[in-house]
Design a protein around this motif. Structure first.
Motif, mmCIF file in Angstrom:
data_model
loop_
_atom_site.group_PDB
_atom_site.id
_atom_site.type_symbol
_atom_site.label_atom_id
_atom_site.label_comp_id
_atom_site.label_asym_id
_atom_site.label_seq_id
_atom_site.Cartn_x
_atom_site.Cartn_y
_atom_site.Cartn_z
ATOM 1 N N ILE A 1 0.372 19.596 3.626
ATOM 2 C CA ILE A 1 1.444 18.686 3.209
ATOM 3 C C ILE A 1 1.339 17.434 4.080
ATOM 4 N N VAL A 2 1.117 16.287 3.465
ATOM 5 C CA VAL A 2 1.095 15.036 4.228
ATOM 6 C C VAL A 2 2.444 14.363 4.020
ATOM 7 N N GLY A 3 3.168 14.166 5.122
ATOM 8 C CA GLY A 3 4.539 13.641 5.056
ATOM 9 C C GLY A 3 5.498 14.801 5.281
ATOM 10 N N ALA A 4 5.930 14.934 6.546
ATOM 11 C CA ALA A 4 6.859 16.038 6.871
ATOM 12 C C ALA A 4 8.284 15.506 6.958
ATOM 13 N N GLY A 5 8.627 14.603 6.034
ATOM 14 C CA GLY A 5 10.011 14.126 5.930
ATOM 15 C C GLY A 5 10.837 15.183 5.207
ATOM 16 N N MET A 6 11.925 14.746 4.598
ATOM 17 C CA MET A 6 12.819 15.700 3.954
ATOM 18 C C MET A 6 12.133 16.424 2.786
ATOM 19 N N VAL A 7 11.418 15.673 1.956
ATOM 20 C CA VAL A 7 10.796 16.291 0.776
ATOM 21 C C VAL A 7 9.646 17.220 1.185
ATOM 22 N N GLY A 8 8.778 16.737 2.075
ATOM 23 C CA GLY A 8 7.647 17.556 2.517
ATOM 24 C C GLY A 8 8.123 18.831 3.201
ATOM 25 N N GLU B 1 -0.770 1.032 -0.462
ATOM 26 C CA GLU B 1 -1.649 0.838 0.710
ATOM 27 C C GLU B 1 -1.674 2.093 1.581
ATOM 28 N N VAL B 2 -0.477 2.694 1.806
ATOM 29 C CA VAL B 2 -0.403 3.948 2.584
ATOM 30 C C VAL B 2 -1.286 5.002 1.916
ATOM 31 N N PHE B 3 -1.188 5.090 0.597
ATOM 32 C CA PHE B 3 -1.943 6.110 -0.128
ATOM 33 C C PHE B 3 -3.449 5.860 -0.055
ATOM 34 N N GLY C 1 -3.765 17.612 12.175
ATOM 35 C CA GLY C 1 -4.322 16.330 11.738
ATOM 36 C C GLY C 1 -5.042 16.535 10.420
ATOM 37 N N TYR C 2 -5.638 15.462 9.900
ATOM 38 C CA TYR C 2 -6.310 15.569 8.602
ATOM 39 C C TYR C 2 -7.417 16.629 8.626
ATOM 40 N N GLY C 3 -8.119 16.741 9.764
ATOM 41 C CA GLY C 3 -9.215 17.715 9.863
ATOM 42 C C GLY C 3 -8.733 19.135 9.605
ATOM 43 N N LEU D 1 1.281 15.443 -1.355
ATOM 44 C CA LEU D 1 1.438 14.115 -0.757
ATOM 45 C C LEU D 1 2.910 13.716 -0.854
ATOM 46 N N ALA D 2 3.601 13.804 0.273
ATOM 47 C CA ALA D 2 5.040 13.492 0.296
ATOM 48 C C ALA D 2 5.310 12.410 1.335
ATOM 49 N N CYS D 3 4.275 11.601 1.616
ATOM 50 C CA CYS D 3 4.433 10.561 2.642
ATOM 51 C C CYS D 3 4.822 9.256 1.964
ATOM 52 N N GLY D 4 5.361 8.371 2.735
ATOM 53 C CA GLY D 4 5.696 7.080 2.163
ATOM 54 C C GLY D 4 6.525 6.278 3.118
ATOM 55 N N VAL D 5 6.715 5.020 2.753
ATOM 56 C CA VAL D 5 7.528 4.144 3.590
ATOM 57 C C VAL D 5 8.799 3.793 2.831
ATOM 58 N N VAL E 1 1.077 17.398 8.093
ATOM 59 C CA VAL E 1 0.471 16.216 8.727
ATOM 60 C C VAL E 1 1.454 15.062 8.575
ATOM 61 N N ASP E 2 1.748 14.391 9.667
ATOM 62 C CA ASP E 2 2.643 13.230 9.579
ATOM 63 C C ASP E 2 2.243 12.231 10.658
ATOM 64 N N LEU E 3 2.461 10.956 10.365
ATOM 65 C CA LEU E 3 2.254 9.911 11.385
ATOM 66 C C LEU E 3 3.075 10.242 12.615
ATOM 67 N N ASP E 4 4.263 10.777 12.370
ATOM 68 C CA ASP E 4 5.180 11.172 13.438
ATOM 69 C C ASP E 4 4.876 12.642 13.769
ATOM 70 N N ASP E 5 3.960 12.815 14.731
ATOM 71 C CA ASP E 5 3.473 14.162 15.017
ATOM 72 C C ASP E 5 4.584 15.067 15.567
HETATM 73 P P1 ADP Z 1 11.387 11.668 1.819
HETATM 74 O O1 ADP Z 1 12.878 11.754 1.702
HETATM 75 O O2 ADP Z 1 10.722 11.136 0.570
HETATM 76 O O3 ADP Z 1 10.751 12.917 2.309
HETATM 77 P P2 ADP Z 1 11.064 10.584 4.453
HETATM 78 O O4 ADP Z 1 11.163 9.180 4.923
HETATM 79 O O5 ADP Z 1 12.010 11.630 4.940
HETATM 80 O O6 ADP Z 1 11.096 10.498 2.867
HETATM 81 O O7 ADP Z 1 9.582 11.131 4.739
HETATM 82 C C1 ADP Z 1 8.435 10.399 4.609
HETATM 83 C C2 ADP Z 1 7.492 10.861 5.720
HETATM 84 O O8 ADP Z 1 6.211 10.274 5.499
HETATM 85 C C3 ADP Z 1 7.955 10.438 7.112
HETATM 86 O O9 ADP Z 1 8.059 11.578 7.944
HETATM 87 C C4 ADP Z 1 6.841 9.480 7.572
HETATM 88 O O10 ADP Z 1 6.585 9.577 8.964
HETATM 89 C C5 ADP Z 1 5.659 9.967 6.766
HETATM 90 N N1 ADP Z 1 4.605 8.952 6.626
HETATM 91 C C6 ADP Z 1 4.734 7.647 6.306
HETATM 92 N N2 ADP Z 1 3.526 7.040 6.295
HETATM 93 C C7 ADP Z 1 2.607 8.001 6.582
HETATM 94 C C8 ADP Z 1 1.191 8.016 6.709
HETATM 95 N N3 ADP Z 1 0.467 6.908 6.541
HETATM 96 N N4 ADP Z 1 0.599 9.178 7.028
HETATM 97 C C9 ADP Z 1 1.317 10.310 7.214
HETATM 98 N N5 ADP Z 1 2.651 10.357 7.102
HETATM 99 C C10 ADP Z 1 3.297 9.224 6.801
#
Ligand code: ADP
Length: 309
Positions: free
Chosen positions: A5-12, A94-96, A61-63, A73-77, A31-35
């Motif tokens: 799962i890339v993006g460990a925000g609420m949805v991920g 661009e993120v994707f 990490g990606y590896g 893919l649940a990442c995003g800005v 996997v998340d930018l915010d480790d």
């Molecule tokens: P949602 O409610 O859709 O889950 P969030 O903002 O809670 O939205 O989660 C989005 C997650 O995606 C955040 O944890 C953020 O750090 C992560 N994210 C954003 N850009 C990247 C990236 N380039 N690679 C990995 N994770 C990313």
């Protein structure tokens, strides 16, 4: 089955939790930018494992996605103040570009399951970047809207949602189409079932259910800022259909020709199994539903046209 799962925000994270509780995955990597966030979510969710099926969940990490059968893919800005929807879309694309490249090199055989919004457009972006066959890039699309439709209709009829069928097609968003003409309780058309149980579907009831489906996200966002449980469960349902090679019919988004619109990602009922989407089943639609679906697809196609893919 290993799932990334890339993006460990609420949805991920909600997806990871649902995967654990349903016993869909033997191994989950977040996997998340915010480790630190990814590690905290993994640890929190791991504490549910003794109450569910055996599994491993960890941040990585990606590896660490090597060997994954599915990557969600649940990442995003988020939207910046003053930013238009299209500017946000361009930034997320661009993120994707970076994320999908990394995921493809780490786990070239994985099916990509796209959850980031606007999900139909992000699905089309992902397909284009990945170079995968269309059936292996699946957007969650209207799986959640269909669940909302079935739930509301089931509540009205007093019949279990699993026995009530009805699809929401097209965009996951304002232009989506509720297919009332095909709605059923068991095999009985919804209108007839409603008459038989003494709860007719009046125009008012229909309007209330339509609004309940179409406006659900707005209402939830007003109350708690975002939605995650329903979509998390929907993502794990799709993953289960892939993992179990079920051939389940689910309303998900993939790129195909939809009525008069070529090469566009939006939701139709599709057959989902180990190889992703292998078939699509266009239901019989009323003229108004067909018109709505074509308009929804055309709108999405226009929006995708603003991106340089
Ligand atoms: P949602 O409610 O859709 O889950 P969030 O903002 O809670 O939205 O989660 C989005 C997650 O995606 C955040 O944890 C953020 O750090 C992560 N994210 C954003 N850009 C990247 C990236 N380039 N690679 C990995 N994770 C990313």
């Amino acid at each position: 089955m290993k799932i990334g799962i890339v993006g460990a925000g609420m949805v991920g994270s909600a997806a990871a939790f649902s995967l654990v509780m349903r016993g869909v995955a033997s191994r989950i990597v977040l996997v998340d930018l915010d480790d630190a966030r990814a590690r905290a979510e993994a640890e929190d969710i791991a504490h549910a494992i003794p109450f569910a099926s055996p599994a491993r969940i960890e941040a990585g990490g990606y590896g660490d996605l090597a060997g994954a059968s599915i990557v969600i893919l649940a990442c995003g800005v988020g939207q910046k103040p003053g930013e238009t929807r299209l500017q946000l879309l361009a930034r997320n694309a661009e993120v994707f570009r970076v994320v999908v490249g990394e995921v493809r090199s780490a786990s070239p055989d994985a099916i990509l399951l796209v959850a980031s919004n606007p999900v139909d457009i992000m699905t089309q972006v992902t397909l284009s970047i990945s170079g995968l066959p269309a059936g292996r890039v699946i957007g969650s699309g209207t799986i959640l809207d269909t669940a909302r439709f079935r739930w509301l209709l089931s509540r009205h009829l007093g019949i279990a949602p699993k026995s009530v069928h009805g699809y929401v097609l097209g965009e996951h968003g304002d232009s989506e189409v509720l297919c009332w003409s095909g709605a059923r309780a068991g095999t009985v058309p919804a209108d007839s079932a409603a008459e038989q149980v003494g709860r007719p579907i009046t125009n008012e009831v229909r309007q209330e259910i339509d609004d309940g489906v179409r406006r659900a996200a707005y209402r939830i966002i007003e109350g708690k800022g975002a939605t995650w449980y329903g979509i998390g469960a929907g993502l794990s349902r799709i993953a289960a259909a892939i993992g179990g090679d079920e051939g389940a019919i689910l309303t998900v988004s993939t790129v195909s020709d939809v009525l008069g619109v070529s090469d566009v990602a939006c939701s139709l009922p599709r057959v989902v199994g180990a190889n992703g989407v292998t078939q699509e089943l266009l239901p019989d639609l009323s003229p108004a539903e067909a018109e709505g679906l074509e308009a929804s697809a055309a709108m999405l196609k226009d929006q995708v046209g603003t991106l340089s893919l």
